[in-house]
Design an enzyme around this catalytic site. Structure first.
Site, short mmCIF file in Angstrom:
data_model
loop_
_atom_site.label_atom_id
_atom_site.label_comp_id
_atom_site.label_asym_id
_atom_site.label_seq_id
_atom_site.Cartn_x
_atom_site.Cartn_y
_atom_site.Cartn_z
CB CYS A 9 -5.17 23.27 40.34
SG CYS A 9 -3.43 22.46 40.28
CG ASN A 12 -2.64 16.91 39.24
OD1 ASN A 12 -2.38 15.66 38.72
ND2 ASN A 12 -3.18 17.22 40.04
CB CYS A 14 0.74 23.98 43.19
SG CYS A 14 2.45 24.37 42.52
NE ARG A 15 -3.58 26.99 41.96
CZ ARG A 15 -4.43 27.70 41.09
NH1 ARG A 15 -5.09 28.46 41.42
NH2 ARG A 15 -3.97 27.58 39.74
CB SER A 16 -5.44 19.61 41.97
OG SER A 16 -4.57 19.56 41.10
CG ASP A 127 -0.67 28.89 40.26
OD1 ASP A 127 0.14 28.30 41.14
OD2 ASP A 127 -0.65 28.83 39.18
#
Length: 163
Positions: A9, A12, A14-16, A127
């Site tokens: 993401c 690095n 939150c999402r990933s 996001d």
């Protein structure tokens, strides 16, 4: 030979890392943890060395996942050792494909939600960083939904190598 998957993401945090934690748990549940390596990175280095966003950690741990993480920036040299590079949105997909040293490396980059048949045409994981906890919960739901299809694809690739 180890099969390597990296989720990417922006920062690095939150999402990933959420995708990494969920997918690592799925790999272990499926008995592939000795054959598949899972990690994550960001397209940018703003948060290198930081832990995951506390909201990410909170949501992961509330749902039984590991919240431990240290952010890092994706390096183009990693393509040679990775089998799949999983982008969390179209912006990451484009950035990663531009970084890819070869067309074969660019072909390794896929969108996470492309593994979720119910996603339709909306393949971006939004996001959650600038929103509230509900965005992090929604992110987890999307990651979990796509993880089953991704696991099936990875299992097929791993079994193809062993056969």
């Amino acid at each position: 030979m180890t099969y390597r998957v990296c989720f990417v993401c922006t920062g690095n945090i939150c999402r990933s890392p959420m995708a990494e934690s969920v997918f690592r748990a799925r790999v272990a549940e499926d008995g592939l943890d000795g054959l598949v390596e899972v990690d994550s990175a960001g397209t940018g280095g703003w948060h290198e060395g930081d832990g995951a966003d506390p909201r990410t950690v909170s949501v992961l741990e509330a749902h039984g996942y590991d919240g431990g993480h240290t952010a890092r920036r994706f390096q183009p040299s990693w393509f040679s050792r990775l089998d799949l590079v999983i982008a969390l949105d179209h912006g990451h997909l484009k950035a990663l494909r531009r970084l890819a040293p070869t067309p074969q490396d660019a072909a390794k980059v896929r969108l996470l939600r492309s593994y979720d048949p119910s996603a339709g045409d909306d393949l971006d994981v939004p996001d959650p960083y600038y929103g509230g906890m509900d965005g992090f919960e929604e992110c987890l739901e999307m990651v979990e939904a796509a993880s089953e299809g991704l696991l099936a694809a990875v299992r097929e690739d791993v079994e193809g190598r062993v056969a």
